[in-house]
Design a protein around this motif. Structure first.
Motif, PDB file in Angstrom:
ATOM      1  N   GLU A 156       6.445   5.852 -17.160  1.00  0.00           N
ATOM      2  CA  GLU A 156       6.888   6.048 -15.884  1.00  0.00           C
ATOM      3  C   GLU A 156       6.112   5.188 -15.019  1.00  0.00           C
ATOM      4  OE1 GLU A 156       9.246   7.834 -14.811  1.00  0.00           O
ATOM      5  OE2 GLU A 156       9.584   8.699 -17.021  1.00  0.00           O
ATOM      6  N   ASP A 157       6.823   4.554 -13.744  1.00  0.00           N
ATOM      7  CA  ASP A 157       6.317   3.589 -13.025  1.00  0.00           C
ATOM      8  C   ASP A 157       5.968   4.528 -11.655  1.00  0.00           C
ATOM      9  OD1 ASP A 157       6.488   1.400 -14.122  1.00  0.00           O
ATOM     10  OD2 ASP A 157       8.314   0.761 -13.300  1.00  0.00           O
ATOM     11  N   ILE A 158       4.751   4.189 -11.169  1.00  0.00           N
ATOM     12  CA  ILE A 158       4.408   4.928  -9.843  1.00  0.00           C
ATOM     13  C   ILE A 158       5.221   4.555  -8.712  1.00  0.00           C
ATOM     14  CG2 ILE A 158       2.453   5.311  -8.275  1.00  0.00           C
ATOM     15  CD1 ILE A 158       0.688   4.450 -10.555  1.00  0.00           C
ATOM     16  N   ALA A 159       5.809   5.564  -8.143  1.00  0.00           N
ATOM     17  CA  ALA A 159       6.615   5.345  -7.085  1.00  0.00           C
ATOM     18  C   ALA A 159       6.020   4.559  -5.943  1.00  0.00           C
ATOM     19  CB  ALA A 159       7.067   6.941  -6.560  1.00  0.00           C
ATOM     20  N   LEU A 160       6.979   3.735  -5.297  1.00  0.00           N
ATOM     21  CA  LEU A 160       6.503   2.901  -4.459  1.00  0.00           C
ATOM     22  C   LEU A 160       5.854   3.562  -3.208  1.00  0.00           C
ATOM     23  CD1 LEU A 160       6.149  -0.066  -3.773  1.00  0.00           C
ATOM     24  CD2 LEU A 160       8.543  -0.149  -2.893  1.00  0.00           C
ATOM     25  N   ALA A 161       6.638   4.728  -2.823  1.00  0.00           N
ATOM     26  CA  ALA A 161       6.104   5.696  -1.839  1.00  0.00           C
ATOM     27  C   ALA A 161       4.393   6.039  -1.904  1.00  0.00           C
ATOM     28  CB  ALA A 161       7.043   6.777  -1.622  1.00  0.00           C
ATOM     29  N   GLY A 162       4.349   6.135  -3.350  1.00  0.00           N
ATOM     30  CA  GLY A 162       2.730   6.629  -3.499  1.00  0.00           C
ATOM     31  C   GLY A 162       1.947   5.490  -3.050  1.00  0.00           C
ATOM     32  N   PHE A 163       2.203   4.337  -3.213  1.00  0.00           N
ATOM     33  CA  PHE A 163       1.362   3.071  -2.900  1.00  0.00           C
ATOM     34  C   PHE A 163       1.341   3.128  -1.487  1.00  0.00           C
ATOM     35  CE2 PHE A 163       2.249   1.735  -7.269  1.00  0.00           C
ATOM     36  CZ  PHE A 163       0.919   1.621  -7.941  1.00  0.00           C
ATOM     37  N   TRP A 164       2.460   3.189  -0.716  1.00  0.00           N
ATOM     38  CA  TRP A 164       2.362   3.275   0.626  1.00  0.00           C
ATOM     39  C   TRP A 164       1.492   4.255   1.302  1.00  0.00           C
ATOM     40  CZ3 TRP A 164       3.164  -1.101   3.327  1.00  0.00           C
ATOM     41  CH2 TRP A 164       4.128  -2.205   2.645  1.00  0.00           C
ATOM     42  N   ALA A 165       1.566   5.316   0.573  1.00  0.00           N
ATOM     43  CA  ALA A 165       0.676   6.333   0.788  1.00  0.00           C
ATOM     44  C   ALA A 165      -0.730   6.162   0.798  1.00  0.00           C
ATOM     45  CB  ALA A 165       1.119   7.866   0.285  1.00  0.00           C
TER      46      ALA A 165
END
Length: 204
Positions: A156-165
């Motif tokens: 699973e890739d980490i959701a992009l939203a997680g990185f922005w958070a």
């Protein structure tokens, strides 16, 4: 003996800098001005005076005051990237080790500039120069984090939203540490927990 002979025949030889060397010099002087007198004191004419160069030289490099402030932000980003790359390469290759390295290097870089970076960002707030430079840096930073954290999430890739958070948390915590609202250790610990939780949530 004539007055001409009384003067020293040896004159200081002016060293001509390359464009890149001159830019580096001007950026260094600008950081010193911000550190000693605050962002409000930083203007293009004042920078020219402090750097002992003609005003057109400064305007040629930066164009406007916002251009100068954006160049300072770019310089900060470049150094932050180098610090992170070196730290990650030398860190323990576990999730805990990488997460701790990302957290500590981000906070440490902001603290190295003390109150200077918040001042630069405040001066640039709402400007197109800041949005362009900051967005480009944020994308590069997120890509680096994606690369070093991907190994811990399985398929699973980490959701992009997680990185922005995560990036929002990194900025907020680092700036709070820089202004003395929290300690550097508190900022690093909280960011570390944020990164680990993000990765573990994605790896489920």
């Amino acid at each position: 003996m004539s007055s001409a002979m009384e003067k020293s025949p040896i004159t200081a030889k002016r060293v001509r800098l390359t464009r890149e060397q001159r830019l580096s010099q001007l950026v260094d002087v600008a950081w010193r001005l911000v550190r000693e007198e605050g962002t409000d004191a930083l203007t293009l004419p004042r920078l020219a005076e402090e750097a002992a160069v003609a005003k057109p030289v400064v305007y040629d490099h930066f164009g406007t005051r916002n251009g100068l402030l954006a160049a300072l932000y770019q310089d900060f980003d470049a150094r932050q990237t180098l610090v992170m790359d070196a730290a990650v390469a030398a860190s323990d290759p576990t999730l805990e080790g990488i997460a701790r390295t990302i957290a500590s290097s981000y906070v440490d870089c902001v603290l190295t500039q003390g109150r200077e970076i918040p001042g630069v960002l405040a001066a640039l707030a709402g400007s197109p120069e800041l949005e362009t430079v900051k967005r480009a840096y944020q994308r590069v930073y997120i890509e680096k984090c994606q690369t070093v954290l991907r190994r811990f999430t399985g398929q699973e890739d980490i959701a992009l939203a997680g990185f922005w958070a995560m990036l929002g948390a990194a900025d907020g915590l680092s700036n709070a540490a820089a202004t003395g609202e929290i300690t550097a250790d508190e900022a690093q610990d909280e960011l570390y927990e944020t990164i680990v939780a993000m990765v573990q949530r994605s790896g489920r």
